[in-house]
Design an enzyme around this catalytic site. Structure first.
Site, PDB file in Angstrom:
ATOM      1  N   ASP A 163      -7.966 -13.619  21.909  1.00 40.58           N
ATOM      2  CA  ASP A 163      -6.586 -14.004  22.178  1.00 40.58           C
ATOM      3  C   ASP A 163      -5.923 -14.576  20.922  1.00 40.58           C
ATOM      4  OD1 ASP A 163      -4.271 -14.675  23.647  1.00 40.58           O
ATOM      5  OD2 ASP A 163      -5.048 -16.680  24.081  1.00 40.58           O
ATOM      6  N   ASN A 414     -17.998 -17.855  20.996  1.00 36.46           N
ATOM      7  CA  ASN A 414     -17.025 -18.366  21.962  1.00 36.46           C
ATOM      8  C   ASN A 414     -16.923 -17.423  23.148  1.00 36.46           C
ATOM      9  OD1 ASN A 414     -14.671 -20.182  22.720  1.00 36.46           O
ATOM     10  ND2 ASN A 414     -13.688 -18.161  22.756  1.00 36.46           N
ATOM     11  N   TYR A 470      -9.951 -23.652  32.687  1.00 32.76           N
ATOM     12  CA  TYR A 470      -8.496 -23.524  32.868  1.00 32.76           C
ATOM     13  C   TYR A 470      -8.085 -23.686  34.329  1.00 32.76           C
ATOM     14  CZ  TYR A 470      -8.112 -22.481  27.974  1.00 32.76           C
ATOM     15  OH  TYR A 470      -8.127 -22.593  26.609  1.00 32.76           O
ATOM     16  N   GLU A 506     -12.333 -26.487  25.647  1.00 32.88           N
ATOM     17  CA  GLU A 506     -10.953 -26.013  25.830  1.00 32.88           C
ATOM     18  C   GLU A 506     -10.477 -26.419  27.206  1.00 32.88           C
ATOM     19  OE1 GLU A 506     -10.118 -21.824  25.151  1.00 32.88           O
ATOM     20  OE2 GLU A 506     -11.374 -21.800  23.356  1.00 32.88           O
ATOM     21  N   TRP A 551      -6.987 -27.322  24.216  1.00 39.24           N
ATOM     22  CA  TRP A 551      -6.579 -26.022  23.679  1.00 39.24           C
ATOM     23  C   TRP A 551      -5.076 -25.949  23.765  1.00 39.24           C
ATOM     24  CZ3 TRP A 551      -9.111 -22.797  20.754  1.00 39.24           C
ATOM     25  CH2 TRP A 551      -8.555 -21.533  20.500  1.00 39.24           C
TER      26      TRP A 551
HETATM   27  C1  GCB Z   1      -9.876 -19.101  26.045  1.00 41.05           C
HETATM   28  C2  GCB Z   1     -10.192 -18.639  24.682  1.00 41.05           C
HETATM   29  C3  GCB Z   1      -9.049 -18.849  23.709  1.00 41.05           C
HETATM   30  C4  GCB Z   1      -7.732 -18.489  24.394  1.00 41.05           C
HETATM   31  C5  GCB Z   1      -7.543 -19.387  25.586  1.00 41.05           C
HETATM   32  C6  GCB Z   1      -6.249 -19.060  26.334  1.00 41.05           C
HETATM   33  O1  GCB Z   1     -10.734 -19.337  26.851  1.00 41.05           O
HETATM   34  O2  GCB Z   1     -11.372 -19.200  24.161  1.00 41.05           O
HETATM   35  O3  GCB Z   1      -9.272 -18.061  22.576  1.00 41.05           O
HETATM   36  O4  GCB Z   1      -6.651 -18.537  23.516  1.00 41.05           O
HETATM   37  O5  GCB Z   1      -8.606 -19.233  26.456  1.00 41.05           O
HETATM   38  O6  GCB Z   1      -5.225 -19.645  26.033  1.00 41.05           O
HETATM   39  O7  GCB Z   1      -6.299 -18.195  27.203  1.00 41.05           O
END
Ligand code: GCB
Length: 595
Positions: A163, A414, A470, A506, A551
């Protein structure tokens, strides 16, 4: 391989600045041997910079394939009889280098340095033509991986599973440097503590020594000699050592001298932070004291320069992190320019150092980006060639960064697929390789939400649990009540299942600067801040959580997708480093005394 250094026995010449540049979308340059003469149709291109956003008329932004760089270099007249080395701090993702018409180097992997001994070509006082072809292609045989498809229009298009935008080119400094033929080729320093005595172990590799002796001197910050030794390996004892501590860095300086009688043949200096890193069940100990990580996953990402290194922006990022009360960051998702680690050493920041192994997970591509799920680890996808390169990437990262006290943990990937037998088989030898390359630091990888605690087969190989989560965004988006429950339940399960420190590497939400709402509405600044508060409440209830990395530090460029509005907006700062509401929230948590 040691970085170029200016000192009493060595000289450097930085080859940054304007180079000639020719994109080669049709891939004809290699066949036509463009290194033999001035590049056809060349235009100026600054180094270091990713080339993608610099030019306007040329279609280089989405070019797939080769670009060519060239410049002339005068070999200093004083370098008679010297060993001359040409070094690239990074060429993303692979490069071949010629000096005149001779090929001198080839390297795969976009974020670690490589060099060539060009002594035989570097006649002092002459001018050399240096030509570099850099390819940005990502395939099943590269780290990170990608797929190139040729459309009916004959245009090749790159897709990938990460991403962030696939910036490329000569993104870091290029050097010409000189040493004597007999020289210090490598140094490894590790530190330990015996009560209040600091132990500094060194091991030096000397090339073409010709019988010269090795002398070691350790000086403190005032320049006073703290300990001395001799030979290619040994241990120095520093009575009442001042330790390198997070937020209170202290750097000794180790000087390795190669001497022939009274004559100084070569010299190399390494900053040394005396500190220990241990894991004790679910605690992460630095100097025997529990350490709690506060900080970010970042990117090397700037307007116009892309991934090109920039000292000004770097210093400003450290200022902003300090203003917030952050004490650490992860070099997501690739090794950063070594300047980042130099400064982390000096400022007392703690670093989780990551390889470029990102996107080894076709489940994510299927789930998030609308592609069909496929098998990640197989002979047709991420297979033995990628695995060998991944191992090389781990070894090159450790070889480059092993002496930085700021680095306390290696992250070897990652969010790879981690719930299948194939993923386990792929990662076992890589963990072994990392531990062999550096027995002194813990090793981990970052788990993603498709492999929860009872499914993940790789975490048991790691020293720490690192997870990206998330809830409240990709899962239970807009519902922070549910997100809080789900996060709590999952973290409790990780803590039960593994008696290891848990780092949440994150968590976050996209926020469009200026967008506000009273109710919890995703994409608003308010929601982003509230989501962070929600996670923090949970972290504070679970003892095994030893770190929180939001993040992301700042908004950053990505490929185009319906899920991205001009890039990823999960930054607590905008791309030009203006704070969103979340920055102030974080500051209140991380730096209550200063808020
Ligand atoms: C993740 C990834 C990261 C992305 C992020 C996102 O899990 O490790 O590279 O940018 O989510 O914002 O979706």
């Amino acid at each position: 391989m040691l970085r170029p250094q200016d000192n009493e026995a060595r000289e450097t010449k930085r080859l940054d600045g304007m180079w000639s540049f020719t994109p080669d979308p049709d891939g004809v340059g290699r066949g036509e041997q463009w290194w033999n003469a001035a590049l056809p149709g060349a235009r100026p291109m600054p180094v270091p910079a990713a080339y993608n956003d610099v030019l306007v008329k040329e279609p280089v932004h989405d070019l797939v394939g080769d670009v060519w760089y060239q410049r002339e270099v005068v070999v200093p007249r004083g370098w008679d009889g010297r060993r001359v080395v040409l070094r690239f701090d990074a060429a993303t993702h692979r490069a071949t280098v010629w000096v005149g018409d001779e090929e001198v180097a080839e390297h795969e992997g976009g974020y670690t340095p490589f060099e060539a001994d060009i002594s035989h070509l570097a006649e002092p006082g002459t001018t050399l033509r240096v030509t570099v072809v850099v390819s940005n292609e990502l395939t099943w045989e590269s780290i990170p991986p990608g797929v190139i498809n040729e459309g009916p229009d004959g245009i090749r298009r790159q897709s990938y599973f990460q991403d962030f935008f696939n910036y490329a080119g000569l993104i870091r400094s290029v050097w010409l440097s000189s040493t004597s033929a007999a020289h210090v080729e490598d140094i490894t320093v590790t530190t330990d503590l015996d009560g209040t005595t600091g132990l500094v172990r060194w091991s030096a590799v000397i090339a073409a020594s010709g019988g010269a002796d090795v002398r070691i001197t350790l000086r403190d910050e005032a320049g006073a000699v703290a300990a001395e030794g001799a030979g290619t390996e040994g241990e120095l004892r520093v009575v009442d050592a001042t330790l390198w501590r997070p937020g209170a860095a202290y750097l000794y300086e180790l000087t390795v001298d190669l001497v022939d009688g009274d004559r100084l043949v070569d010299r190399y200096r390494v900053p040394v932070g005396i500190r220990t890193v241990h894991i004790d069940r679910a605690r992460f100990l630095i100097n025997g004291e529990p350490f709690y990580f506060r900080g970010f996953g970042k990117h090397e990402d700037l307007a116009i320069r892309g991934r090109g290194h920039d000292d000004v922006a770097m210093v400003h990022d450290y200022e902003l992190m300090t203003w917030l009360g952050a004490n650490s960051f992860r070099t997501s998702h690739y090794p950063y320019a070594e300047e980042w680690l130099d400064l982390a050493d000096r400022l007392g920041f703690v670093v989780i150092d990551e390889t470029a192994a990102v996107g080894l997970n076709l489940g994510v591509a299927g789930g998030l980006f609308g592609d069909r799920p496929r098998v990640t680890f197989s002979d047709e996808t991420v297979g033995p060639a990628a695995q060998a390169l991944h191992q090389q990437a781990i070894e090159e990262l450790i070889a480059r960064d092993k002496n930085h006290p700021s680095v306390v943990l290696w992250s070897i990937a990652n969010e790879p697929e981690s719930h299948t037998a194939e993923s386990r088989a792929y990662f076992e030898p890589l963990f072994e390789a990392a531990r062999k390359a550096d027995p002194s630091r813990p090793v981990g990888f970052v788990n993603m939400m498709l492999a929860p605690p009872d499914a993940c087969l790789i975490t048991e190989l790691a020293d720490v649990v690192m997870i990206n989560r998330y809830y409240g965004w990709y899962v239970a988006g807009g519902d922070l009540v549910l997100a809080e429950q789900m996060l709590q339940a999952e973290l409790e399960r990780w803590a039960e299942k593994h008696d290891k420190p848990i780092l949440v590497t994150e968590y976050g939400a996209d926020a469009m600067p200026g967008l506000h709402a009273l109710r919890p509405v995703i994409w608003t600044e308010d929601y982003q801040a509230e989501l962070l508060d929600t996670y923090h409440r949970v972290f504070d209830r679970i003892d095994a959580v030893v770190g929180e990395h939001v993040w992301n530090f700042a908004d950053f460029a990505t490929g185009q997708s319906f899920a991205r509005v001009d890039g990823n907006k999960k930054g607590v700062f905008t791309r030009d480093r203006r704070p969103k509401a979340a920055a102030h929230h974080l500051r209140r948590r991380w730096r209550p005394e200063g808020a």
